[in-house]
Write a protein that holds these residues in place. Structure first.
Motif, short mmCIF file in Angstrom:
data_model
loop_
_atom_site.label_atom_id
_atom_site.label_comp_id
_atom_site.label_asym_id
_atom_site.label_seq_id
_atom_site.Cartn_x
_atom_site.Cartn_y
_atom_site.Cartn_z
N ALA A 100 80.93 46.06 92.13
CA ALA A 100 80.84 46.34 93.56
C ALA A 100 80.65 47.81 93.89
O ALA A 100 80.39 48.16 95.05
CB ALA A 100 82.10 45.82 94.26
N LYS A 101 80.76 48.68 92.91
CA LYS A 101 80.88 50.12 93.16
C LYS A 101 79.71 50.73 93.93
O LYS A 101 79.88 51.69 94.69
CB LYS A 101 81.05 50.87 91.83
CG LYS A 101 79.81 50.83 90.93
CD LYS A 101 80.07 51.48 89.60
CE LYS A 101 78.84 51.59 88.73
NZ LYS A 101 77.84 50.54 88.81
N ASP A 102 78.51 50.18 93.77
CA ASP A 102 77.34 50.79 94.41
C ASP A 102 77.16 50.37 95.86
O ASP A 102 76.28 50.90 96.55
CB ASP A 102 76.07 50.41 93.63
CG ASP A 102 76.05 51.01 92.23
OD1 ASP A 102 76.65 52.10 92.05
OD2 ASP A 102 75.44 50.41 91.33
N TYR A 103 77.98 49.44 96.33
CA TYR A 103 77.81 48.91 97.68
C TYR A 103 78.83 49.43 98.69
O TYR A 103 78.66 49.20 99.88
CB TYR A 103 77.88 47.38 97.65
CG TYR A 103 76.85 46.74 96.74
CD1 TYR A 103 75.49 46.82 97.01
CD2 TYR A 103 77.26 46.04 95.59
CE1 TYR A 103 74.56 46.23 96.18
CE2 TYR A 103 76.33 45.45 94.75
CZ TYR A 103 74.98 45.54 95.05
OH TYR A 103 74.06 44.96 94.22
N PHE A 104 79.88 50.11 98.22
CA PHE A 104 80.99 50.45 99.10
C PHE A 104 81.34 51.93 99.02
O PHE A 104 81.24 52.56 97.96
CB PHE A 104 82.22 49.60 98.75
CG PHE A 104 82.00 48.12 98.96
CD1 PHE A 104 82.23 47.56 100.20
CD2 PHE A 104 81.55 47.31 97.93
CE1 PHE A 104 82.01 46.21 100.42
CE2 PHE A 104 81.33 45.97 98.12
CZ PHE A 104 81.56 45.40 99.38
N ASP A 105 81.79 52.45 100.15
CA ASP A 105 82.26 53.83 100.19
C ASP A 105 83.63 53.95 99.53
O ASP A 105 83.95 55.00 98.96
CB ASP A 105 82.35 54.32 101.64
CG ASP A 105 81.01 54.29 102.34
OD1 ASP A 105 80.08 54.98 101.86
OD2 ASP A 105 80.87 53.57 103.34
N LYS A 106 84.42 52.91 99.62
CA LYS A 106 85.75 52.93 99.01
C LYS A 106 86.11 51.52 98.55
O LYS A 106 85.91 50.55 99.28
CB LYS A 106 86.80 53.44 99.99
CG LYS A 106 88.20 53.60 99.37
CD LYS A 106 89.20 54.11 100.39
CE LYS A 106 88.92 55.53 100.80
NZ LYS A 106 89.14 56.50 99.68
N ILE A 107 86.67 51.45 97.34
CA ILE A 107 87.20 50.19 96.80
C ILE A 107 88.66 50.42 96.44
O ILE A 107 88.99 51.38 95.72
CB ILE A 107 86.42 49.72 95.57
CG1 ILE A 107 84.95 49.45 95.93
CG2 ILE A 107 87.06 48.46 94.97
CD1 ILE A 107 84.06 49.15 94.73
N ILE A 108 89.53 49.56 96.92
CA ILE A 108 90.95 49.59 96.57
C ILE A 108 91.18 48.49 95.55
O ILE A 108 91.05 47.30 95.85
CB ILE A 108 91.85 49.36 97.80
CG1 ILE A 108 91.50 50.33 98.93
CG2 ILE A 108 93.32 49.46 97.41
CD1 ILE A 108 91.70 51.77 98.59
N ALA A 109 91.49 48.87 94.31
CA ALA A 109 91.71 47.91 93.21
C ALA A 109 93.20 47.86 92.89
O ALA A 109 93.82 48.89 92.61
CB ALA A 109 90.91 48.32 91.98
N ILE A 110 93.77 46.64 92.90
CA ILE A 110 95.22 46.49 92.75
C ILE A 110 95.53 45.42 91.72
O ILE A 110 94.92 44.34 91.72
CB ILE A 110 95.88 46.08 94.09
CG1 ILE A 110 95.54 47.08 95.19
CG2 ILE A 110 97.40 45.96 93.94
CD1 ILE A 110 96.03 46.65 96.57
N ASP A 111 96.50 45.71 90.85
CA ASP A 111 97.03 44.70 89.94
C ASP A 111 98.50 45.04 89.65
O ASP A 111 98.86 46.22 89.55
CB ASP A 111 96.23 44.66 88.63
CG ASP A 111 96.38 43.32 87.91
OD1 ASP A 111 95.38 42.57 87.83
OD2 ASP A 111 97.50 43.01 87.43
N LEU A 112 99.31 44.00 89.51
CA LEU A 112 100.73 44.19 89.27
C LEU A 112 101.05 44.45 87.81
O LEU A 112 102.12 44.97 87.48
CB LEU A 112 101.49 42.94 89.76
CG LEU A 112 103.02 42.96 89.74
CD1 LEU A 112 103.56 44.10 90.58
CD2 LEU A 112 103.57 41.62 90.24
N ASN A 113 100.10 44.13 86.92
CA ASN A 113 100.31 44.24 85.48
C ASN A 113 100.11 45.69 85.03
O ASN A 113 98.98 46.19 84.98
CB ASN A 113 99.34 43.30 84.76
CG ASN A 113 99.58 43.24 83.27
OD1 ASN A 113 100.00 44.21 82.64
ND2 ASN A 113 99.30 42.08 82.68
N SER A 114 101.21 46.36 84.69
CA SER A 114 101.12 47.78 84.33
C SER A 114 100.34 48.01 83.04
O SER A 114 99.72 49.06 82.85
CB SER A 114 102.52 48.38 84.19
OG SER A 114 103.28 47.69 83.21
#
Length: 296
Positions: free
Chosen positions: A67-81
């Motif tokens: 998705a990186k080329d389509y958005f000004d900002k991406i918030i990526a979240i995961d609980l698994n450290s």
């Protein structure tokens, strides 16, 4: 690009069918978003044209990468450290992606998203937290925002299981069973809708003559009456990525799930009605089945 990942997430990356359908859906949305933003730039009253995406349960970050080329900002979240350590390395060169190790539920989003990507999927939405996560995250979705995947379709078949216990039909398992009915679609969900996590549905089945011819003789109860033992149901989940893309099960995307029921013998004229219930996101241990009517 080569991704670092845990052994589990490497298996996800190896499922090329899963990756392909998500990439196609993300590309479709991104291209449509870019076209719509070209039109919106003519509107001088529009305060903010920033394009925002959330990648919830991001794992190794591969969907954020798509998705990186389509958005000004991406918030990526995961609980698994453990996986987040690799995710930050995988996506370090992309200034428009922010990676967080956090539970999505309760996360303080500073933005509203054009797109939520959430591949916290499991067959029937039973084991993974897709529904509770989206029920929270949709509060931070723009009015015209979208979700990938868009929804799911669930179907079920009557089966006879050689070993009647809850089990997935995935790459690491090859359960023995025989299909005894045609497929019945029993639920369909659009993730933009509010979804009750407590699921319950009565499903009606009838033996299939075409499939009955393939059943081993040992499973027949009475040759004259043409009755057969059933002791389970098979759930199949189809993932609706968008209006044009629907994916069936793949090794790491909603493998079929076999669920035992009380053993019962039915004939061709019988309608077997089964109540299936579970709590979405709370695991297969919440699954309950009950025979409502065996049609005899």
């Amino acid at each position: 690009m080569k991704f670092k990942a845990t052994s589990y997430h490497l298996n996800l990356l190896k499922d090329t069918e899963r990756l392909a359908v998500f990439k196609e859906a993300i590309d479709d949305f991104g291209n449509d978003l870019n076209d719509s933003n070209l039109d919106s730039e003519l509107d001088s009253n529009l305060e903010d044209n920033s394009k925002i995406a959330f990648d919830l349960g991001c794992g190794s970050g591969v969907l954020s990468y798509f998705a990186k080329d389509y958005f000004d900002k991406i918030i990526a979240i995961d609980l698994n450290s453990k996986i987040i350590k690799y995710t930050k390395e995988n996506l370090a060169e992309f200034d428009n992606i922010e990676v967080y190790c956090s539970d999505v539920i309760g996360f303080d989003f500073d933005y509203k998203a054009d797109l939520i990507i959430c591949e916290m999927l499991d067959t029937g939405l039973i084991d993974e937290e897709e529904v509770p996560v989206l029920n929270y995250a949709k509060n931070f979705l723009k009015e015209d925002g979208k979700i990938i995947p868009q929804g799911i379709i669930n179907s079920a078949e009557l089966i006879y299981m050689k070993s009647p216990f809850i089990q997935y039909e995935d790459k690491g398992a090859n359960p023995k069973y025989e299909v005894l009915s045609d497929s019945v679609v029993f639920s369909e969900f659009d993730f933009l809708d509010d979804i009750d996590e407590n699921f319950s549905k009565n499903i009606k089945f009838k033996l299939s003559e075409r499939l009955f011819d393939e059943v081993d003789e040992v499973d027949k109860v009475d040759e004259v009456e043409n009755r057969v033992i059933v002791n389970g149901i098979k759930l199949t989940t189809f993932t609706k990525l968008n209006d044009n893309i629907i994916s069936g099960p793949s090794p790491m995307l909603n493998p079929c799930l076999l669920i035992p029921i009380d053993e019962v013998a039915i004939g061709f004229d019988d309608i077997l009605e089964i109540e299936l219930s579970y709590v979405m996101g709370q695991g297969i241990e919440t699954i309950r089945t009950k025979i409502i009517d065996n049609g005899c």
